[in-house]
Design a protein around this motif. Structure first.
Motif, PDB file in Angstrom:
ATOM      1  N   ALA A   1      -2.860   7.300  -5.541  1.00 52.22           N
ATOM      2  CA  ALA A   1      -2.403   8.559  -6.135  1.00 52.22           C
ATOM      3  C   ALA A   1      -0.959   8.384  -6.618  1.00 52.22           C
ATOM      4  CB  ALA A   1      -2.474   9.667  -5.092  1.00 52.22           C
ATOM      5  N   PRO A   2      -0.598   9.029  -7.748  1.00 54.18           N
ATOM      6  CA  PRO A   2      -1.398   9.959  -8.562  1.00 54.18           C
ATOM      7  C   PRO A   2      -2.183   9.275  -9.679  1.00 54.18           C
ATOM      8  CG  PRO A   2       0.843   9.947  -9.362  1.00 54.18           C
ATOM      9  CD  PRO A   2       0.798   8.967  -8.220  1.00 54.18           C
ATOM     10  N   TYR A   3      -2.325   7.941  -9.612  1.00 57.07           N
ATOM     11  CA  TYR A   3      -3.011   7.225 -10.679  1.00 57.07           C
ATOM     12  C   TYR A   3      -4.530   7.280 -10.495  1.00 57.07           C
ATOM     13  CZ  TYR A   3       1.728   5.565 -11.380  1.00 57.07           C
ATOM     14  OH  TYR A   3       3.075   5.516 -11.577  1.00 57.07           O
ATOM     15  N   SER A   4      -4.989   6.989  -9.290  1.00 56.00           N
ATOM     16  CA  SER A   4      -6.426   7.081  -9.017  1.00 56.00           C
ATOM     17  C   SER A   4      -6.618   7.268  -7.523  1.00 56.00           C
ATOM     18  CB  SER A   4      -7.157   5.818  -9.486  1.00 56.00           C
ATOM     19  OG  SER A   4      -6.768   4.690  -8.731  1.00 56.00           O
ATOM     20  N   GLU A   5      -7.469   8.229  -7.163  1.00 57.55           N
ATOM     21  CA  GLU A   5      -7.762   8.464  -5.748  1.00 57.55           C
ATOM     22  C   GLU A   5      -9.138   9.107  -5.616  1.00 57.55           C
ATOM     23  OE1 GLU A   5      -5.454  11.443  -3.744  1.00 57.55           O
ATOM     24  OE2 GLU A   5      -5.016  12.510  -5.614  1.00 57.55           O
ATOM     25  N   TYR A   6      -9.771   8.823  -4.490  1.00 61.51           N
ATOM     26  CA  TYR A   6     -11.056   9.429  -4.156  1.00 61.51           C
ATOM     27  C   TYR A   6     -10.765  10.579  -3.207  1.00 61.51           C
ATOM     28  CZ  TYR A   6     -16.070   9.636  -3.203  1.00 61.51           C
ATOM     29  OH  TYR A   6     -17.382  10.023  -3.127  1.00 61.51           O
ATOM     30  N   THR A   7     -10.991  11.803  -3.647  1.00 70.21           N
ATOM     31  CA  THR A   7     -10.566  12.976  -2.897  1.00 70.21           C
ATOM     32  C   THR A   7     -11.527  13.296  -1.758  1.00 70.21           C
ATOM     33  OG1 THR A   7     -11.796  14.559  -4.249  1.00 70.21           O
ATOM     34  CG2 THR A   7      -9.621  13.915  -5.042  1.00 70.21           C
ATOM     35  N   LEU A   8     -11.078  14.191  -0.867  1.00 70.29           N
ATOM     36  CA  LEU A   8     -11.919  14.639   0.248  1.00 70.29           C
ATOM     37  C   LEU A   8     -13.160  15.368  -0.252  1.00 70.29           C
ATOM     38  CD1 LEU A   8      -9.161  15.927   2.693  1.00 70.29           C
ATOM     39  CD2 LEU A   8     -10.450  13.790   2.831  1.00 70.29           C
TER      40      LEU A   8
ATOM     41  N   GLY B   1       6.314   3.348 -14.872  1.00 71.29           N
ATOM     42  CA  GLY B   1       6.879   3.789 -13.604  1.00 71.29           C
ATOM     43  C   GLY B   1       8.086   2.932 -13.267  1.00 71.29           C
ATOM     44  N   ARG B   2       8.577   3.053 -12.044  1.00 69.49           N
ATOM     45  CA  ARG B   2       9.711   2.213 -11.677  1.00 69.49           C
ATOM     46  C   ARG B   2       9.866   2.144 -10.171  1.00 69.49           C
ATOM     47  NH1 ARG B   2      15.465   5.084 -12.209  1.00 69.49           N
ATOM     48  NH2 ARG B   2      15.021   7.093 -11.286  1.00 69.49           N
ATOM     49  N   GLN B   3      10.408   1.028  -9.736  1.00 70.53           N
ATOM     50  CA  GLN B   3      10.904   0.891  -8.377  1.00 70.53           C
ATOM     51  C   GLN B   3      12.324   1.448  -8.395  1.00 70.53           C
ATOM     52  OE1 GLN B   3       9.519  -0.431  -5.481  1.00 70.53           O
ATOM     53  NE2 GLN B   3       7.524  -0.612  -6.482  1.00 70.53           N
ATOM     54  N   ALA B   4      12.574   2.469  -7.580  1.00 73.46           N
ATOM     55  CA  ALA B   4      13.823   3.217  -7.668  1.00 73.46           C
ATOM     56  C   ALA B   4      14.617   3.106  -6.368  1.00 73.46           C
ATOM     57  CB  ALA B   4      13.539   4.676  -7.990  1.00 73.46           C
ATOM     58  N   MET B   5      15.891   3.404  -6.472  1.00 75.69           N
ATOM     59  CA  MET B   5      16.799   3.401  -5.332  1.00 75.69           C
ATOM     60  C   MET B   5      17.146   4.838  -4.949  1.00 75.69           C
ATOM     61  SD  MET B   5      18.756   1.476  -3.239  1.00 75.69           S
ATOM     62  CE  MET B   5      19.171  -0.082  -4.052  1.00 75.69           C
ATOM     63  N   MET B   6      16.849   5.204  -3.706  1.00 74.49           N
ATOM     64  CA  MET B   6      17.224   6.516  -3.180  1.00 74.49           C
ATOM     65  C   MET B   6      18.425   6.368  -2.256  1.00 74.49           C
ATOM     66  SD  MET B   6      14.908   9.201  -0.937  1.00 74.49           S
ATOM     67  CE  MET B   6      14.069   9.904  -2.366  1.00 74.49           C
TER      68      MET B   6
ATOM     69  N   GLU C   1       9.010   5.167  -7.341  1.00 77.33           N
ATOM     70  CA  GLU C   1       9.654   6.476  -7.454  1.00 77.33           C
ATOM     71  C   GLU C   1       8.744   7.611  -6.989  1.00 77.33           C
ATOM     72  OE1 GLU C   1      12.483   8.845 -10.592  1.00 77.33           O
ATOM     73  OE2 GLU C   1      10.910   7.568 -11.401  1.00 77.33           O
ATOM     74  N   GLN C   2       7.468   7.568  -7.357  1.00 78.18           N
ATOM     75  CA  GLN C   2       6.560   8.637  -6.952  1.00 78.18           C
ATOM     76  C   GLN C   2       6.451   8.725  -5.433  1.00 78.18           C
ATOM     77  OE1 GLN C   2       4.904  11.028  -8.738  1.00 78.18           O
ATOM     78  NE2 GLN C   2       6.139  10.323 -10.447  1.00 78.18           N
ATOM     79  N   LYS C   3       6.463   7.579  -4.774  1.00 74.00           N
ATOM     80  CA  LYS C   3       6.386   7.575  -3.313  1.00 74.00           C
ATOM     81  C   LYS C   3       7.668   8.118  -2.698  1.00 74.00           C
ATOM     82  CE  LYS C   3       2.899   3.961  -2.676  1.00 74.00           C
ATOM     83  NZ  LYS C   3       2.310   4.101  -3.994  1.00 74.00           N
ATOM     84  N   LEU C   4       8.799   7.822  -3.300  1.00 76.27           N
ATOM     85  CA  LEU C   4      10.071   8.379  -2.816  1.00 76.27           C
ATOM     86  C   LEU C   4      10.086   9.900  -2.961  1.00 76.27           C
ATOM     87  CD1 LEU C   4      12.684   5.818  -4.220  1.00 76.27           C
ATOM     88  CD2 LEU C   4      11.962   6.091  -1.844  1.00 76.27           C
ATOM     89  N   LEU C   5       9.573  10.389  -4.080  1.00 81.38           N
ATOM     90  CA  LEU C   5       9.532  11.837  -4.281  1.00 81.38           C
ATOM     91  C   LEU C   5       8.616  12.502  -3.261  1.00 81.38           C
ATOM     92  CD1 LEU C   5       9.326  11.933  -8.197  1.00 81.38           C
ATOM     93  CD2 LEU C   5      11.290  12.565  -6.775  1.00 81.38           C
ATOM     94  N   ASN C   6       7.506  11.846  -2.942  1.00 83.02           N
ATOM     95  CA  ASN C   6       6.568  12.416  -1.967  1.00 83.02           C
ATOM     96  C   ASN C   6       7.158  12.451  -0.568  1.00 83.02           C
ATOM     97  OD1 ASN C   6       4.663  12.748  -3.994  1.00 83.02           O
ATOM     98  ND2 ASN C   6       3.592  10.842  -3.543  1.00 83.02           N
ATOM     99  N   VAL C   7       7.773  11.347  -0.141  1.00 84.46           N
ATOM    100  CA  VAL C   7       8.259  11.274   1.241  1.00 84.46           C
ATOM    101  C   VAL C   7       9.467  12.175   1.465  1.00 84.46           C
ATOM    102  CG1 VAL C   7       9.936   9.372   1.000  1.00 84.46           C
ATOM    103  CG2 VAL C   7       8.608   9.613   3.121  1.00 84.46           C
ATOM    104  N   SER C   8      10.184  12.492   0.407  1.00 82.37           N
ATOM    105  CA  SER C   8      11.396  13.317   0.547  1.00 82.37           C
ATOM    106  C   SER C   8      11.156  14.778   0.188  1.00 82.37           C
ATOM    107  CB  SER C   8      12.502  12.756  -0.355  1.00 82.37           C
ATOM    108  OG  SER C   8      12.128  12.838  -1.727  1.00 82.37           O
ATOM    109  N   GLY C   9       9.904  15.165  -0.027  1.00 88.37           N
ATOM    110  CA  GLY C   9       9.592  16.502  -0.534  1.00 88.37           C
ATOM    111  C   GLY C   9      10.274  17.644   0.183  1.00 88.37           C
ATOM    112  N   ASP C  10      10.225  17.662   1.511  1.00 94.82           N
ATOM    113  CA  ASP C  10      10.813  18.769   2.266  1.00 94.82           C
ATOM    114  C   ASP C  10      12.311  18.609   2.474  1.00 94.82           C
ATOM    115  OD1 ASP C  10       8.324  19.937   2.480  1.00 94.82           O
ATOM    116  OD2 ASP C  10       7.858  18.950   4.384  1.00 94.82           O
ATOM    117  N   TYR C  11      12.853  17.467   2.059  1.00 92.67           N
ATOM    118  CA  TYR C  11      14.275  17.196   2.291  1.00 92.67           C
ATOM    119  C   TYR C  11      14.962  16.768   0.992  1.00 92.67           C
ATOM    120  CZ  TYR C  11      12.265  16.889   6.962  1.00 92.67           C
ATOM    121  OH  TYR C  11      11.567  17.143   8.116  1.00 92.67           O
TER     122      TYR C  11
END
Length: 574
Positions: free
Chosen positions: A75-82, A150-155, A223-233
């Motif tokens: 995700a968000p490129y391809s995933e098999y949903t519940l 996409g990109r590998q990003a620095m947080m 970057e997408q993973k960084l945005l997901n893990v930091s969502g609440d913060y």
């Protein structure tokens, strides 16, 4: 009962021993060696890996089914949903392509480990989501036009004093072991020629906690993973604008299947031309920018597209350029005129650029350049017959895609509006009831400008001017309020009068110059593309193209991440 108890005791003892053994084992230390391209040229003038005898396109035509390998957990490129459904950006993109072809589509689950085998065995026709394109993968796969980067990003923490990658090069940086980030960090360290202060974590959650606690100064991940893990913060962190590594997303096909690659690339460009690709991007990546021209469009895309256009188009070269060039020490070039008399100043400058680009290729490859004097049409024929190895100054055109190949672009040009520097004109909306100048000799300029005016119901008038008199008619004689022309004709005026003239922001058309290459000689195309990208990376291409580029508009051509070497050649130059 006693037997059951004994079995239970044995199980407890077994897992206890495993836990003890794991505790005694040394902590693994990751090795971040810079990836090295494996040369794919063999001694017998051909690629070392087995080439397909039939294109996947022919099977799609025969069966009416397009089989695509996908990951189920990307995700968000391809995933098999519940709910038991496949969804994602890549899934929807492939559905749009199959719909454009009028074919059915079937998604088959693959892993990163078995996708190559599935392609080579013909069980699938293409793979998406599994492989962001890095240069080392080009030894195993072939890739379509990039459709998303996409990109590998620095947080860093929100209050961090660090604002650039260079400032963080000696600071403790976290990453997740066993992920693609290791490759990105290897390439970053290689570019810096320095050892990075790296600390690995088993999960992104742990690495993010370490960042917020101050154990590390930066965290690198997709970057997408960084945005997901930091969502609440999100208010506690920020992502630097500069990428650690850009990760082009493209469709992978079997190596040597140029027909399938070209069919997919033309389809992606067609979706970009129709704005369907941009709509899809906004749905899945609403926070990401999508600059105009992100997907370079070739001429001749056409209004309809089907696999039948590439039926039977899979041919392999009778000879391969790289081993031949390495033996002879000569690169034969067509399309560069020896005699520049009678050429306009802009055309003479373009000829000089073409010559400079191929000379730079020869310098970096340590071969001499032999210019075979020929016109463009004659040069294309020479290329098809093996008379030259490369043709300079061609515009990529899909109508030629089954006869020759094209390199990545090395020059962008297109229609622009030139206005007085102090003018308030920003586009055609500000030219209602005014006069637009067009260059004599550009037969289609008036029609192109009229089409833009008609698109906003603007009434305009026209004035014709010679190319060398465009600035005078605009500034001195007031014969026009703006000049509409190809940027190649406008740039000399702007360079001569930088404080008096400017271009409006919008490009009204985009066209490119590329190098014409032999059909389906993949290794030579990769050598040319990688070298042009290295010219762009180190600024050489900017210097060579100076007559055609404004200082505030540097070219932004795609650079595939990877080592600056191919087939034993150092592309960074001596």
């Amino acid at each position: 009962m006693k037997t059951s108890i004994c079995h239970a005791c044995l199980l407890v003892l077994f897992f206890a021993v495993l836990a003890w053994a794991g505790a005694q084992a040394p902590t693994p230390i990751p090795t971040l060696a810079a990836p090295t391209l494996v040369p794919v040229i063999s001694d017998d003038d051909g690629p070392s890996n087995t080439l397909p005898s039939e294109s996947a396109v022919d099977e799609i035509i025969a069966t009416g089914l397009f089989k695509v390998g996908v990951l189920y957990n990307e995700a968000p490129y391809s995933e098999y949903t519940l709910q038991g459904e496949l969804r994602g950006f890549d899934i929807d993109l492939m559905r749009l392509i199959a719909e454009k072809w009028g074919e059915e589509i079937e998604f088959l689950q693959v892993t990163r480990e078995n996708a190559h085998d599935q392609l080579n065995r013909g069980l699938i026709h293409a793979v998406v989501a599994a492989f962001p394109r890095y240069r080392d993968l080009d030894a195993q796969l072939e890739f379509s036009q990039t459709y998303y980067e996409g990109r590998q990003a620095m947080m860093v923490r929100a209050d961090s004093v660090y604002g650039t990658l260079s400032e963080l090069s000696s600071q403790p940086i976290g990453y997740v072991i066993g992920t693609r980030t290791e490759k990105a960090l290897s390439l970053w360290g290689a570019r810096l020629d320095a050892s990075l202060n790296l600390k690995y974590y088993l999960t992104l959650d742990r690495a993010f906690s370490a960042l917020t606690r101050g154990e590390i100064e930066g965290l690198v991940a997709e970057e997408q993973k960084l945005l997901n893990v930091s969502g609440d913060y999100a208010d506690r962190v920020r992502i630097l604008a500069e990428a650690v590594a850009r990760e082009p997303r493209a469709v992978a096909v079997r190596r040597g299947d140029i027909a399938m690659r070209q069919l997919l690339s033309q389809s992606i460009q067609s979706l970009a031309k129709d704005n369907a690709l941009q709509t899809l991007r906004r749905e899945y990546f609403p926070e990401a920018e999508y600059p105009e021209g992100a997907v370079p469009l070739w001429d001749g895309i056409g209004e309809s597209l089907s696999p039948a256009q590439y039926a039977g188009a899979l041919r392999h070269p009778a000879r391969y350029i790289v081993p031949q060039m390495q033996r002879s020490g000569v690169l034969r070039v067509g399309g560069v005129a020896d005699d520049q008399s009678g050429l306009s100043s802009s055309r003479a400058q373009l000829t000089a650029l073409n010559r400079a680009v191929v000379n730079e290729l020869g310098r970096r490859w340590a071969v001499s350049v032999e210019i075979v004097s020929s016109g463009v049409d004659e040069a294309r024929q020479l290329l098809a017959n093996g008379g030259v190895d490369i043709v300079a100054g061609l515009t990529p055109d899909w109508r030629l895609a089954t006869a020759l190949d094209f390199s990545v672009p090395y020059l962008l040009h297109g229609d622009r509006l030139m206005v007085p520097a102090r003018s308030q004109i920003g586009g055609f909306n500000d030219l209602r009831g005014r006069i637009i100048g067009v260059i004599t000799g550009d037969a289609g300029a008036r029609d192109r400008a009229q089409a833009w005016a008609d698109s906003i119901n603007a009434s305009v008038r026209f004035f014709q001017t010679r190319a060398d008199g465009a600035a005078l008619n605009l500034l001195e004689f007031n014969n026009a309020n703006a000049i509409y022309a190809d940027s190649l004709q406008l740039i000399p005026h702007l360079q001569a009068s930088p404080s008096a003239l400017r271009l409006t922001e919008r490009w009204y058309s985009r066209s490119y110059f590329s190098l014409g290459l032999p059909y389906n000689d993949l290794d030579f195309r990769l050598l040319v593309d990688y070298t042009l990208q290295e010219l762009a990376r180190d600024g050489t291409l900017w210097d060579l193209s100076a007559p055609f580029i404004l200082s505030d508009e540097p070219p932004k051509f795609e650079i595939i991440p990877g080592a600056a070497a191919f087939a034993g050649i150092n592309l960074a130059g001596p």
